[in-house]
Enzyme design. Structure first.
Site, PDB file in Angstrom:
ATOM      1  N   THR A  84       0.814  -1.211   0.000  1.00 15.05           N
ATOM      2  CA  THR A  84       0.000   0.000   0.000  1.00 15.05           C
ATOM      3  C   THR A  84       0.845   1.257   0.000  1.00 15.05           C
ATOM      4  OG1 THR A  84      -1.815  -1.130   1.125  1.00 15.05           O
ATOM      5  CG2 THR A  84      -1.760   1.264   1.311  1.00 15.05           C
ATOM      6  N   SER A  88       1.043  -7.496  -0.758  1.00 13.49           N
ATOM      7  CA  SER A  88       1.779  -8.437   0.098  1.00 13.49           C
ATOM      8  C   SER A  88       1.092  -9.789   0.217  1.00 13.49           C
ATOM      9  CB  SER A  88       2.000  -7.844   1.497  1.00 13.49           C
ATOM     10  OG  SER A  88       0.796  -7.707   2.207  1.00 13.49           O
ATOM     11  N   THR A 120       1.073  -4.296   4.299  1.00 10.37           N
ATOM     12  CA  THR A 120       0.805  -4.568   5.711  1.00 10.37           C
ATOM     13  C   THR A 120       0.114  -5.908   5.965  1.00 10.37           C
ATOM     14  OG1 THR A 120      -1.315  -3.385   5.627  1.00 10.37           O
ATOM     15  CG2 THR A 120       0.633  -2.117   6.257  1.00 10.37           C
ATOM     16  N   ASP A 121      -0.578  -6.470   4.968  1.00  4.18           N
ATOM     17  CA  ASP A 121      -1.374  -7.673   5.227  1.00  4.18           C
ATOM     18  C   ASP A 121      -0.529  -8.854   5.701  1.00  4.18           C
ATOM     19  OD1 ASP A 121      -3.761  -6.462   4.744  1.00  4.18           O
ATOM     20  OD2 ASP A 121      -4.082  -7.360   2.765  1.00  4.18           O
TER      21      ASP A 121
END
Length: 328
Positions: free
Chosen positions: A15, A61, A94-95
């Site tokens: 992101t 990710s 971030t995932d």
């Protein structure tokens, strides 16, 4: 005046490099912007450190692979031997950032600072959080106090251990937490304040830092819920090299699931973890009276999966892998 440090920035997408409708925080595509554009969007970043930029991949990710992990490991370890480079920052979605941070913490043979960060809002959003996170990550990677600390993560001024960082919110920019033992410290403006050091083995002290990450064992996660299908677990035990049980409570499961575990005598190794974000799954004489499983302690299932993969890959026994869960 201290000489300015040199920091390498390694991009993997996410992101922080995402673009979408102007101002919107959702409906964007991750990993669209090149790392040079992400870095240039942060005013004053070049005043903190001299930067060199590398791109491993530009993906969401959720699409990160062991191929990317191999490239990152090789690149970071090359930079470790480069006397002109003082630290490394990795930008990441971030995932799955917590999984990448944990794995790199186990397999990197480094002592220089390695800091991973990302963003909850794309670069085109109003009040995008990526620039501040990147600024703080570079500041931390350029600080001598971060040396020998293993992989660190920075979000919203907070410094997390790569082993323990957790994403706990799907929307807030303040989306990451560590476990109940607390943060490692803070980064604010020009100040790095580290309070604690990671206790578990990592990076240069890890037994896994020579692993090449090729031909990794297949390990999957069985998620426990009411009326969880025991035949699905039976299939997984027959199909995979390892299975992590994402159990309720302290790594618990229905009697039908327990029956499958107790009857299993094959090569597939079983880890008992908890699907809860806090607490531990410890050896248990009620749910595992025959000692068929490996206790994950405080590692959540997705991190337990990675440690089990490394243990199987390195040829360690069930008892040795249990010890790994105690010390990593």
């Amino acid at each position: 005046m201290a000489e300015k440090k040199k920091i390498a920035v390694i991009a993997t997408g996410g992101t922080i490099a995402g673009t979408g409708p102007a101002g919107d925080a959702a409906g964007y595509r991750a990993g669209e912007l090149p790392v040079e554009e992400v870095v240039s969007s942060v005013p004053g970043l070049g005043e903190i450190a001299d930067l060199e930029m590398h791109t491993v991949c530009q993906v969401d990710s959720n699409d990160i692979t062991f191929g990317a992990y191999r490239e990152v490991k090789n690149l970071v370890e090359q930079l470790e031997t480069d006397p002109s480079v003082d630290g490394v920052v990795i930008t990441h979605g971030t995932d799955t950032l917590e999984e990448t941070a944990f794995l790199l913490n186990l397999v990197l043979d480094v002592t220089k600072p390695v800091v991973i960060t990302g963003a909850m809002r794309p670069a085109t959003a109003t009040s995008a959080d990526g620039p501040a996170n990147l600024m703080q990550a570079v500041r931390l990677a350029a600080d001598d106090s971060a040396r020998g600390m293993g992989v660190l993560a920075v979000f919203s001024n907070m410094v997390f251990a790569g082993r323990d960082v957790k994403k706990t919110d799907s929307m807030s920019t303040d989306a990451f937490r560590q476990n109940e033992f607390g943060l490692l410290g803070y980064v604010r403006d020009r100040t790095v304040s580290l309070i604690h050091r990671p206790y578990r083995f990592h990076t240069s002290s890890s037994r896994f830092n020579t692993m090449d990450l090729y031909n990794m064992p297949e390990v999957e996660i069985f998620y426990v819920h009411e009326e969880a299908d025991p035949w699905l677990l039976q299939y997984m035990l027959e199909r995979y090299d390892g299975v992590v049980i994402a159990g309720t409570g302290a790594g618990n499961y229905p009697k039908a699931v327990q029956d499958v575990i107790e009857a299993w005598n094959g090569d597939c190794l079983i880890v008992r973890a908890s699907r809860l974000p806090e607490g531990e799954a410890i050896p248990d004489a009620v749910f595992d009276p025959k000692g068929k499983t490996i206790a994950a302690y405080d590692l959540m299932p997705h991190k337990a999966r990675l440690l089990l993969m490394l243990g199987i890959k390195s040829g360690r026994t069930k008892e040795e892998i249990q010890q790994d869960f105690r010390v990593y």
